[in-house]
Structures are given as structure tokens and as C-alpha cells.
Design a protein around this motif. Structure first.
Motif, PDB file in Angstrom:
ATOM      1  N   TYR A 142       6.568  -1.050  -7.672  1.00  0.00           N
ATOM      2  CA  TYR A 142       5.335  -0.488  -7.128  1.00  0.00           C
ATOM      3  C   TYR A 142       4.907  -1.260  -5.885  1.00  0.00           C
ATOM      4  N   PHE A 201       1.659  -0.893  -2.763  1.00  0.00           N
ATOM      5  CA  PHE A 201       0.463  -0.135  -2.398  1.00  0.00           C
ATOM      6  C   PHE A 201       0.853   1.012  -1.465  1.00  0.00           C
ATOM      7  N   PRO A 202       0.154   2.125  -1.578  1.00  0.00           N
ATOM      8  CA  PRO A 202       0.479   3.252  -0.700  1.00  0.00           C
ATOM      9  C   PRO A 202       0.409   2.822   0.754  1.00  0.00           C
ATOM     10  N   MET A 233       2.502  -6.557   2.011  1.00  0.00           N
ATOM     11  CA  MET A 233       2.681  -6.926   0.606  1.00  0.00           C
ATOM     12  C   MET A 233       2.854  -8.440   0.484  1.00  0.00           C
TER      13      MET A 233
END
Lengths: 568, 299
Positions: free
Chosen positions: B83, B85-86, B93
Motif C-alpha cells: 500500500y 498513499f494515493p 513515502m
């Protein structure tokens, strides 16, 4: 908080800024469009010769409905934004694997969301005050109005935001979060309306509109916001709302510490809430079915159909939401159990074990009776006697107490369910007992079969005297002028200004009013023949029509040779 | 280091993990093996403090993991579907991880740039699945966690990258004594990596072994005797498997290697070879009770 911990929260906020701060921008733009834009428009359209300043009494008048919509929906959107991380499975796993304590995480999300609510409002308020001060116009509102608006709006938006946060922790999906928040916001008022309406279907005589007239809209926060334009918020109410918001935040954090991460993507985050949700929806849709079918069709079989059809639909939809599939046919057992319990409850209410529908006070207990059409005036007796004809009255003579009580007994016995094709009349019967207790019942009564009862009460001297303003002792100020008009053309036929003539005309009119039969009072068989307008000495005016029943008036007019002009 | 005792986690009345007990020593690379639906992912998420167990204890160096910031700072979890973040880039990140994990090393992040050769300013969602996984490894290694928990991490990586990642993992373990827990449904994937394996089925860790011990405890022998295979020898050895190829007998036996050798030599074999067993074979022979599980893992 140590530097390390603070650093983690800062990281989350940085991410919030990237991902959801657009909500704050939208919020600000909407408020600018609702408040500041109309101010600027008014300034540009101002013409000193005409003096066309907008007639705003306060900030809520600038764009009322629009303001309510913003205050209602944006806080929900903000809550959905800051809680999104726990409603998406992968994001929930990721965030909860990080070394951030849940309490801290949710608190920091709540603070961020609240800033998205409050900061745009503050900015709008500042810009609005700047505009009012900077643009030279005789504005009807000033900075104090704007600050009041700011304070009240921040309060209301904070409560809605807090409410939405609590709901968001309870559910596992963003869509359900938004939908359920909206439903629950109107729930307190909605459920009262449904319960009272259904009680009135089951218990003959239950005066549902009496109970519903207590500010239900106060229970719905967005509606309360809409009313701020004419009823501002007191410190106590604002304090209560902010306290409620704090409690909701605390409740949300408490819940969140217990919230299973894996419920991301499911409808309800706590398994215990699933049956509550399913049966809650079933009960509400059951009541809704009664509300709808009870309103359009008085037959019991249709009412039953309404209960079953609506509750089945509600139950099925709730099950589908929980199971996330439309194939829920195996869950019929729950519905059968539900229907059994509801049927038992219905039966119990209908049996009326407390004797609600049977209770008719003894004559010796009664201090005074109330007879009329409106339940409101039973509570607000100060409203009685303002109109020309007043149906709602408190009666104190023994005869009338007996008559009203007899009528009530008859209705208790008959339980009338008039069809749509009869002339029906709401009959509201109230008692003020000697021990101070009050009792109120309301029936829809077909007029024809109960005419004798109506007559006995409404043709009594006591009733009639209060019924018509002209017969009320000191009900009106001296009449200065009487104008008679043709009913169809509206042309003035005769104007009386001579006090003697006026007195003689009024005497004739009063005689007719004393003689007016109950049928006419209930609006049956009346044919208006002319309009009478009476001007009082205090400048107040009231008008009435005279009908075929007004024989003395007719005679009076014929004697003066004007009757034919009115007839034309 | 990591200790799970009688851990149970139930989803809607279905026990995904049902009384699992497991021990991962410091510096180990622990392979958690099991067929699909055995409860591996749930167990790893419990270990990472994402899920909360209904029962039992999960500790790292004696401290409970759930809601324990000090412990969670030392753990990094790499899920099967990584995963981000969009719209985030690797750089963003990395900034995020740097703020959240005190152990994040910017120096390490820069060093590894050459190894992964991904554009740090490109949005991660525009990467292919394999590249996203590489990005996740890059970030994970930059965090320098004490415990790295990975769920089926090597899926979707090409052979070259896979070898590279494995090497990086081993280096970290050797240099910093990082502890690794890695799940897979395929034994072959872990063979050259793990120092320990746990076999999971039906929500329970059925057995746990040190691979070196395991290798030392099972042996494959190739034997031939002048007068045929002596029955007495069969009685004195703990034979797990026996196969006859003409005059040669192939045995898989349990026991200490020296003892086995002594025993066999006493019967004067004509041919006596000790062959090496693959991890697969050890599983097949050693884990008799969990044979059905082994088949799926080995398969």
C-alpha cells in the motif's frame, strides 16, 4: 508529547494536507459564494438614487437555504475525509501497522478535520467584515452580526462534524458513513413523527399533532441551523451543543480503541451493531408503512399490508447492506421473528391495556372542558379568540361539560373511521380536571351521524358567545364603519357611517348569528350572498360573509332598498 | 524475540487463527509455510499489531505488541498487496517513513537507490506491480527495522530482482541481526533463505523446526549388503522411508548422523553413502503427521 511522537503526527498531517485539504478549500469557496459574493454583488448594483440596499436582517438572510446546505453537508464530508483511512482495507492495514497509538491518531485526525471546518469559516467571516467595512454602503448588517453568524455556524458545524465522526467509527465504509450520518441526523424527529402517527392509527383518540407540535425541528440540527435566522442561539444552547460535540468525540475515541481493524469495507464495524442496524431499519420501515398507508387509506387490511410490505423491504435492504450481496434469501427466519414480535406489540397497544382510549373522566372530576378542532390551542389558550370565528373553546357550564363528555363517550364507543367520501371534521376534546391533570383526545368524525352532538354543544349560548367575535362581550371595539360588498363583483354596495344605522345593522347581524344553525357553523349548506366589512375604532378591520341563513340582515337591507343591489 | 502463545483470532465466528503458538529467535529468518487459508496472513497481521487477538499473548522481547508504540517502531510489515498513499511518489513515502520510524536511515535510502533504480519522483501508482513491490522493499530496507514481517513478498518479482532482494535480506540479518518472518505457500521459494520454518494449517502452527537441526536429524542412506538387507538393522534404525532399487536399498532415517553411521557400519555394508536431502524431501519424510499439509506446501 515527545519529539518522536510529534513527528509521526506531523507525517500524518502532511499526508492529510496532500490528500484531503481540498475539502477545506471547497468549504471556504462555498461560504464565500454564500456570504461574501452577495455582499459584493449588492455593492456593484447599488444605485445611490434608488438606495437599493439589500434588506438583510442578519447574515442568515443573505442566502438561507444554501447556507443550511453547506453547514449540513460539508462537516460530514470533512469527517468522511479524515476517517477514510479506516474505511479502506489496505489503507487500514497500513496505517494501523504504523507506530502511532490509536487515540493519538484519531485525535489528530479530529483536530485536522475540525480545522477544515473552522478555518474556512473564520476566513469567510474576516473577509465579510472587511467587505462591510471597506465597501461604503449603508449596510443593514454589521460586524457583530457576522461574528454572531460565525459563532453559531462554527458551533453547529462542529456538532455535525462530531456526530459524523462518531458514526464513522461505528461503520466500515465511507458510503455508509455518509448515508447513515444523514439518516441519523434527522432520526430523532423522524422517529417521533412515525411513532406518534402510528399510535394514532392504533389508539383511537390519540392526538398525534398535539405531541408533534413541540418543536421537533429543534431535535434536527440542520433544521435548527435553518431557524437561526429568526431564533438566535442562546449561550446555554451553544454550550450544550459544544458539550455534546466533546462527548461525541470522546465516545468516538473510546469506540475506536475497541474497533477491529479488519472491519474496513464492511457495513458495520462492530458485529454487535449489525442486528441493531437490521432490526432498527426494519422497525423504522414498518412504521413508515403505517405512516403512509394510514394516511391514504383507512382500511385495516391496507394498513397491515403497508406494515408488512415496508418492513420486509427495509429488512431485506438492511440485510443486503450487511451481507454485501442481494442474495439474502436464507435470512428469512429473522424476519419471521421480527414480525411475530411486532405483531404482538401491535396487538398489545391495540388492546389498550392501560385504557387510554376508554378513559372518559367523571363529571365530578371536571373543572372545564375543551372542544374544538385544533390541539394546539389546548396548550396555548392565549391564542383563542383572535379570529372572527373561533372553533376552539374552553367551556365551563354544566350543560356543556355534560354534552362534551357525552360526545366523547359516544366516540369512545363508536371508534369512528370515516371514509374519504364523507364530510369529516376533526373533533378535539380536552379536559382540565380539578386535580390539575389534563387529558386530550382527537378524532376524525363524520359530521352527519353526529350532528346532534355537534348541535348540543355548538348551538349552546356559552359556545356561540365565544364562537363569534361579534357576540363576545367586549370582543371588539366600537364599529365605526360598515361596508357591504357584492360577493361576485366585489363592488361596494353600501357604506354605513352613521352610528345609529350601524347599531341597527349590527343588531340585525347579531340576531342572525345567534340563530345560525350548527350545520352552517360546520360549513355545510352555506351560500354566501354578500360580504360585510367592519372597521373598528382601533383601526382593525374584519370581514365576514352573510348567507341565506341571515334573514334579519336581509330584512334590514330590504327595508332600505339595497337588497337587490347585493343580489345582482 | 517474538513469542506467540495460544493466539486466537476469530472473524465472524470463523477462527482464522486458533490457538497458535510460535517462537521466532532473534536474527532468524523464519519461514511460515502453509496452504491457502491456513491463517498465515492473519497471524502476521496479529504479529504486526494490526489486528488484535481475541485470546493469547503476542510479545516482542517480552512486551505486548498491541498499541505499544515502542515495540511497533521496531517492526515493519510488508503486506501481500503493498500500500502507498494515493498519488504518492517514492520520495514522499520515504519522507513519511522517515517521520514515522526513528530508525529510518536516509543514508541507507540513498545507498539503495542504485540497487533498485526506480524514479523517486514518479507516482508509485504508475509503476508496474513488480516495481511497486520493489519500491516497498526499498522503503522497508531504508527503515532498518529490528523485525521485518512479510506476507508472500516475493510474488510478482522476476528472478533477478528476487535473488537481489534475498541477498539484501540476508545481509541485513547478518549485519544487524534483523529478525525476519516471511510467509509463503511454496517451500521452494524459501529454501535458500530460511533458517527456521513453521508449518501452519487450520489456524495452528503445527510444527516449528530449525532447518539445520532438521537437516542434521534426517539422513538419506544408499546401502547394499552381501546377504541382503539385515532385518536386525531395520529394527535398530528409525526408518521413515525405504525404497529398493535392485540390490541397493535407499533409506531415509532419523537420528544423529554419527550414531546412524556407527550402527550401519556394524553390519558391514558393501555400499554405504550418505546423501544430502533437499528441504522438500525433509518435509516429506520428517513431517509425517502433517503430510497432507506438506504436499501442498511442497507441491
Amino acid at each position: 508529547m515527545s519529539a518522536k511522537r510529534w513527528s509521526a503526527n506531523r507525517a500524518v498531517w502532511t499526508q492529510n494536507l496532500r490528500q484531503i485539504s481540498w475539502i477545506a478549500i471547497i468549504h471556504w469557496l462555498l461560504w464565500m459564494a454564500a456570504i461574501v459574493l452577495p455582499i459584493a454583488l449588492a455593492y456593484s448594483q447599488y444605485d445611490p438614487k434608488v438606495g437599493n440596499v439589500p434588506q438583510w436582517e442578519n447574515v442568515y438572510h443573505i442566502s438561507n437555504r444554501f447556507e443550511t446546505l453547506i453547514a449540513w453537508l460539508v462537516p460530514i464530508l470533512a469527517a468522511a475525509g479524515v476517517l477514510r483511512y479506516m474505511h479502506d482495507k489496505r489503507s487500514a492495514d497500513f496505517i494501523h501497522s504504523l507506530p502511532i497509538r490509536r487515540t493519538e491518531l484519531l485525535t489528530s485526525q479530529i483536530v485536522f478535520g475540525w480545522l477544515m471546518v473552522a478555518v474556512p469559516l473564520l476566513l469567510t467571516a474576516l473577509v465579510a467584515i472587511g467587505c462591510l467595512a471597506g465597501l461604503d454602503l449603508p449596510w443593514p448588517i454589521n460586524a457583530a452580526d457576522v461574528w454572531r453568524w460565525f459563532g453559531e455556524t462554527v458551533t453547529v458545524e462542529t456538532v455535525i462534524f462530531a456526530f459524523s465522526i462518531a458514526v464513522g467509527v461505528l461503520v466500515g465504509q465511507s458510503v455508509i458513513h455518509v448515508v447513515l450520518t444523514n439518516i441519523l441526523l434527522v432520526f430523532p424527529a423522524g422517529i417521533l413523527v412515525l411513532i406518534y402517527t402510528n399510535l394514532s392509527l392504533l389508539l383511537p383518540g390519540f392526538p398525534n399533532d398535539y405531541y408533534l407540535s413541540i418543536d421537533v425541528e429543534r431535535l434536527v440540527i440542520p433544521l435548527r441551523y435553518e431557524m437561526l435566522g429568526y431564533r438566535s442561539m442562546e449561550a446555554g444552547e451553544a454550550g450544550g451543543m459544544l458539550l455534546l460535540a466533546l462527548l461525541l468525540f470522546g465516545f468516538a475515541i473510546w469506540l475506536y480503541e475497541r474497533r477491529p481493524t479488519e472491519t474496513a469495507g464492511q457495513a458495520m464495524a462492530f458485529p454487535a451493531f449489525r442486528p441493531l442496524f437490521v432490526y432498527g431499519v426494519a422497525v423504522c420501515s414498518w412504521l413508515l408503512g403505517g405512516f403512509y398507508f394510514g394516511g391514504v387509506e383507512s382500511e385495516a387490511s391496507w394498513l397491515l399490508f403497508g406494515y408488512l410490505a415496508f418492513s420486509l423491504l427495509g429488512y431485506a435492504i438492511a440485510c443486503m447492506v450487511i451481507a454485501k450481496t442481494w442474495r439474502i434469501f436464507r435470512r428469512w427466519k429473522g424476519y419471521v421473528g421480527f414480525v411475530a414480535i411486532m405483531a404482538a406489540a401491535l396487538w398489545l397497544i391495540h388492546l389498550d391495556i392501560f385504557g387510554y382510549g376508554q378513559r372518559v373522566p367523571e363529571l365530578s372530576e371536571i373543572q372545564q372542558v375543551y372542544f374544538g378542532q385544533s390541539t394546539t390551542n389546548f396548550r396555548h389558550s392565549e391564542l383563542i379568540g383572535r379570529s372572527f370565528e373561533e372553533y376552539d373553546q374552553f367551556l365551563r357550564t354544566k350543560d356543556n361539560m355534560k354534552a362534551v363528555r357525552a360526545f366523547h363517550q359516544q366516540l369512545v364507543h363508536d371508534k369512528p373511521r370515516p371514509s374519504r367520501f364523507e364530510q369529516t371534521q376533526p373533533v378535539v376534546i380536552g379536559y382540565v380536571l380539578k386535580d390539575g391533570t389534563r387529558l386530550l383526545r382527537r378524532y376524525d368524525v363524520p359530521v352527519e351521524p353526529y350532528m346532534d352532538h355537534f348541535r348540543r354543544i355548538m348551538e349552546s349560548k356559552e359556545y356561540k358567545q365565544q364562537y363569534c367575535i361579534l357576540l363576545r362581550p367586549s370582543g371588539y371595539s366600537p364599529i365605526r364603519q360598515v361596508t357591504l360588498r357584492n360577493i361576485s363583483t366585489g363592488n361596494t354596495v353600501l357604506v354605513l357611517a352613521d352610528p345609529k344605522e350601524i347599531e341597527s345593522f349590527i343588531a340585525a347581524l347579531k340576531q342572525d348569528l345567534w340563530n345560525e344553525p350548527v350545520k352552517a357553523m360546520l360549513g355545510g349548506g352555506r351560500e354566501a350572498q354578500g360580504e360585510i366589512e367592519l372597521l373598528q375604532s382601533d383601526g382593525d378591520m374584519f370581514s365576514t360573509a352573510f348567507t341565506t341563513d341571515h334573514t334579519h340582515v336581509r330584512q334590514w337591507l330590504e327595508q332600505r332598498n339595497v337588497w337587490h343591489k347585493i343580489k345582482q | 524475540m517474538i513469542q506467540l502463545a495460544d493466539v486466537t483470532k476469530t472473524f465472524d465466528r470463523f477462527p482464522a487463527v486458533n490457538g497458535a503458538t510460535m517462537t521466532v529467535p532473534k536474527g532468524a529468518i523464519y519461514g511460515l509455510l502453509g496452504p491457502n487459508g491456513a491463517g498465515k496472513t492473519t497471524l502476521l497481521k496479529l504479529m504486526a499489531g494490526i489486528l488484535r487477538q481475541d485470546r493469547g499473548t503476542i510479545t516482542v522481547d517480552g512486551d505486548e505488541v498491541w498499541e505499544n508504540i515502542e515495540v511497533k517502531r521496531r517492526i515493519l510489515f510488508l503486506p501481500d498487496f503493498v500500500y502507498f498513499f494515493p498519488q504518492a511518489t517514492i520520495q514522499q513515502m520515504a519522507d513519511f517513513y522517515e517521520q514515522v520510524y526513528p530508525s529510518f536511515s536516509r543514508q541507507r535510502f540513498t545507498e539503495l537507490r542504485a540497487a533498485f533504480s526506480l524514479d523517486v519522483n514518479k507516482k508509485i501508482h504508475q509503476f508496474s506491480k513488480g516495481m511497486q513491490r520493489q519500491a516497498a522493499f526499498w522503503l522497508a530496507f531504508s527503515v532498518r527495522p529490528d523485525v521485518l514481517i512479510m506476507d508472500e513478498p516475493l510474488d510478482g518479482l522476476d528472478v533477478f530482482v528476487r535473488r537481489h532482494v534475498k541477498q539484501l535480506l540476508i545481509d541485513e540479518v547478518v549485519e544487524r541481526e534483523m529478525t525476519v518472518v516471511i510467509s509463503s505457500h511454496n517451500l521452494r521459494e524459501l529454501e535458500d533463505l530460511c533458517s527456521m520454518v513453521g508449518l501452519m494449517a487450520g489456524g495452528v502452527v503445527q510444527l516449528e523446526r530449525d532447518l539445520d537441526e532438521l537437516r542434521a536429524g534426517v539422513h538419506k542412506l544408499q546401502l547394499a549388503f552381501r546377504d541382503g538387507f539385515p532385518d536386525e538393522l531395520a529394527e535398530r534404525l528409525e526408518i521413515v522411508h525405504r525404497e529398493v532399487r535392485g540390490s541397493i536399498v535407499i533409506l531415509v532415517v532419523r537420528g544423529e548422523k554419527r550414531r546412524v553411521e556407527e550402527t550401519v557400519r556394524a553390519f558391514h555394508p558393501l555400499i554405504f553413502d550418505v546423501l544430502s536431502l533437499s528441504l522438500e524431501e525433509i518435509f516429506m519424510y520428517e513431517m509425517g503427521g502433517a503430510a497432507h499439509v506438506c504436499e501442498t506446501v511442497v507441491g
